[in-house]
Design a protein around this motif. Structure first.
Motif, PDB file in Angstrom:
ATOM      1  N   LYS A 194      -3.357  23.707 -27.446  1.00  0.00           N
ATOM      2  CA  LYS A 194      -4.405  22.687 -27.255  1.00  0.00           C
ATOM      3  C   LYS A 194      -4.008  21.367 -27.932  1.00  0.00           C
ATOM      4  O   LYS A 194      -4.275  20.296 -27.422  1.00  0.00           O
ATOM      5  N   LYS A 195      -3.357  21.504 -29.115  1.00  0.00           N
ATOM      6  CA  LYS A 195      -2.935  20.282 -29.819  1.00  0.00           C
ATOM      7  C   LYS A 195      -1.792  19.588 -29.074  1.00  0.00           C
ATOM      8  O   LYS A 195      -1.722  18.368 -29.010  1.00  0.00           O
ATOM      9  N   ALA A 196      -0.862  20.397 -28.532  1.00  0.00           N
ATOM     10  CA  ALA A 196       0.347  19.819 -27.917  1.00  0.00           C
ATOM     11  C   ALA A 196       0.100  19.270 -26.516  1.00  0.00           C
ATOM     12  O   ALA A 196       0.772  18.321 -26.085  1.00  0.00           O
ATOM     13  N   LYS A 197      -0.879  19.860 -25.811  1.00  0.00           N
ATOM     14  CA  LYS A 197      -1.071  19.557 -24.385  1.00  0.00           C
ATOM     15  C   LYS A 197      -1.137  18.060 -24.022  1.00  0.00           C
ATOM     16  O   LYS A 197      -0.407  17.615 -23.132  1.00  0.00           O
ATOM     17  N   GLU A 218       9.738  24.713 -24.178  1.00  0.00           N
ATOM     18  CA  GLU A 218       9.245  25.970 -23.602  1.00  0.00           C
ATOM     19  C   GLU A 218       8.216  26.624 -24.536  1.00  0.00           C
ATOM     20  O   GLU A 218       7.240  27.205 -24.065  1.00  0.00           O
ATOM     21  N   ILE A 219       8.412  26.504 -25.850  1.00  0.00           N
ATOM     22  CA  ILE A 219       7.413  27.053 -26.793  1.00  0.00           C
ATOM     23  C   ILE A 219       6.079  26.327 -26.568  1.00  0.00           C
ATOM     24  O   ILE A 219       5.024  26.945 -26.487  1.00  0.00           O
ATOM     25  N   PHE A 220       6.141  25.005 -26.443  1.00  0.00           N
ATOM     26  CA  PHE A 220       4.898  24.256 -26.198  1.00  0.00           C
ATOM     27  C   PHE A 220       4.269  24.676 -24.866  1.00  0.00           C
ATOM     28  O   PHE A 220       3.057  24.920 -24.795  1.00  0.00           O
ATOM     29  N   ARG A 221       5.085  24.754 -23.809  1.00  0.00           N
ATOM     30  CA  ARG A 221       4.508  25.080 -22.485  1.00  0.00           C
ATOM     31  C   ARG A 221       3.879  26.474 -22.489  1.00  0.00           C
ATOM     32  O   ARG A 221       2.820  26.692 -21.917  1.00  0.00           O
ATOM     33  N   GLU A 222       4.519  27.421 -23.186  1.00  0.00           N
ATOM     34  CA  GLU A 222       3.966  28.777 -23.244  1.00  0.00           C
ATOM     35  C   GLU A 222       2.612  28.766 -23.975  1.00  0.00           C
ATOM     36  O   GLU A 222       1.659  29.408 -23.553  1.00  0.00           O
ATOM     37  N   ASN A 223       2.552  27.999 -25.074  1.00  0.00           N
ATOM     38  CA  ASN A 223       1.284  27.906 -25.822  1.00  0.00           C
ATOM     39  C   ASN A 223       0.204  27.189 -25.015  1.00  0.00           C
ATOM     40  O   ASN A 223      -0.965  27.518 -25.125  1.00  0.00           O
ATOM     41  N   ILE A 224       0.616  26.217 -24.203  1.00  0.00           N
ATOM     42  CA  ILE A 224      -0.368  25.525 -23.349  1.00  0.00           C
ATOM     43  C   ILE A 224      -0.895  26.512 -22.293  1.00  0.00           C
ATOM     44  O   ILE A 224      -2.096  26.610 -22.080  1.00  0.00           O
TER      45      ILE A 224
END
Ligand code: AP5
Ligand code: MG
Length: 214
Positions: free
Chosen positions: A47-50, A33-39
């Motif tokens: 941008k890095k995780a997407k 969820e942290i990644f999805r929120e940052n995306i």
């Protein structure tokens, strides 16, 4: 208390961690969820995780470990938290142990929520999530009162990008490779309890509460 939820994609980690968080007051920390929120917010981290998240591969440890350690050093995790989606491999598990031990803390329990592959695929294909409050539904096992609308905040529900069938195949493969070494890592510390995740969500929550209390 630090509790780790292990389980393959769709096992119910998020569902159970959210239920326990609301019933016990422990904070729910979820790396996905942290990644999805940052995306969604198009941050540098997002941008890095997407490309990894959207193709079902693991985000590299260089990004993920620092992000998680930073999150659990926040004041709301001073008494611990429920970790959903981290660690995903033994390097992350070792980094977490090392960071906690430097602060005189440790993982208390690891629960492995076990569900067979056919049921995982069924769950992911029918999952709908709320972009507003994060609530998670399933079109047949946990439907919202009105189709496509969140019961809690009335937002329009969405399906996750990575729940498309071709991405689910990659996610299951990637996570299956990492699961056994992680179970071995925590079994060597005598911390693992296994829970049958194919039952009703309420029954599983009760089993998890007993494990956490015990
Ligand atoms: P993440 O968001 O963690 O995805 P995941 O591990 O694939 O797990 P899911 O969220 O899909 O499943 P869940 O177990 O939470 O199931 P849920 O409760 O929703 O990670 C996404 C991505 O981020 C990764 O692929 C990776 O790219 C990246 N990432 C995250 N953490 C990382 C890390 N540490 N390192 C590197 N990369 C990382 O339930 C599923 C469905 O089933 C729902 O519809 C629900 O309603 C239903 N359901 C739940 N319980 C039951 C039940 N008992 N009976 C019937 N239906 C049920
Ligand atoms: Mg989840």
């Amino acid at each position: 208390m630090f509790v780790i939820f292990l389980g393959l994609p769709g096992a119910g980690k998020g569902t159970q961690a959210a239920r326990l968080a609301s019933q016990t007051g422990l904070v729910h920390v979820t790396t996905g969820e942290i990644f999805r929120e940052n995306i969604r917010n198009e941050t540098d981290l997002g941008k890095k995780a997407k490309p990894f998240v959207e193709s079902g591969r693991l985000v590299p440890d260089e990004i993920t470990i620092g992000m998680l350690l930073d999150r659990i050093s926040q004041p709301d995790c001073a008494d611990g938290c429920l970790l959903d989606g981290f660690p995903r491999n033994t390097s992350q598990a070792a980094a977490l142990d090392e960071a906690l031990s430097a602060q005189g803390r440790a993982i208390d329990k690891v629960v492995y929520i076990k569900v067979d592959e056919e049921e995982l695929v069924r769950r992911l294909a029918g999952r709908w999530s709320c972009p507003g409050c994060g609530a998670v539904y399933h079109e047949t096992s946990e439907p919202p009162k009105e189709a496509g609308i969140c019961d809690s905040c009335s937002s329009k529900l969405r399906q996750r990008e990575d729940d498309r069938p071709e991405i689910v195949v990659t996610r299951l493969k990637v996570n299956m490779e990492q699961l056994q070494p992680m179970l071995d890592f925590y079994r060597a510390q005598n911390k693992v309890s296994e829970v049958d995740g194919a039952r009703d969500a309420e029954v599983i929550t009760d089993a998890l509460k007993e494990i956490i209390a015990g």
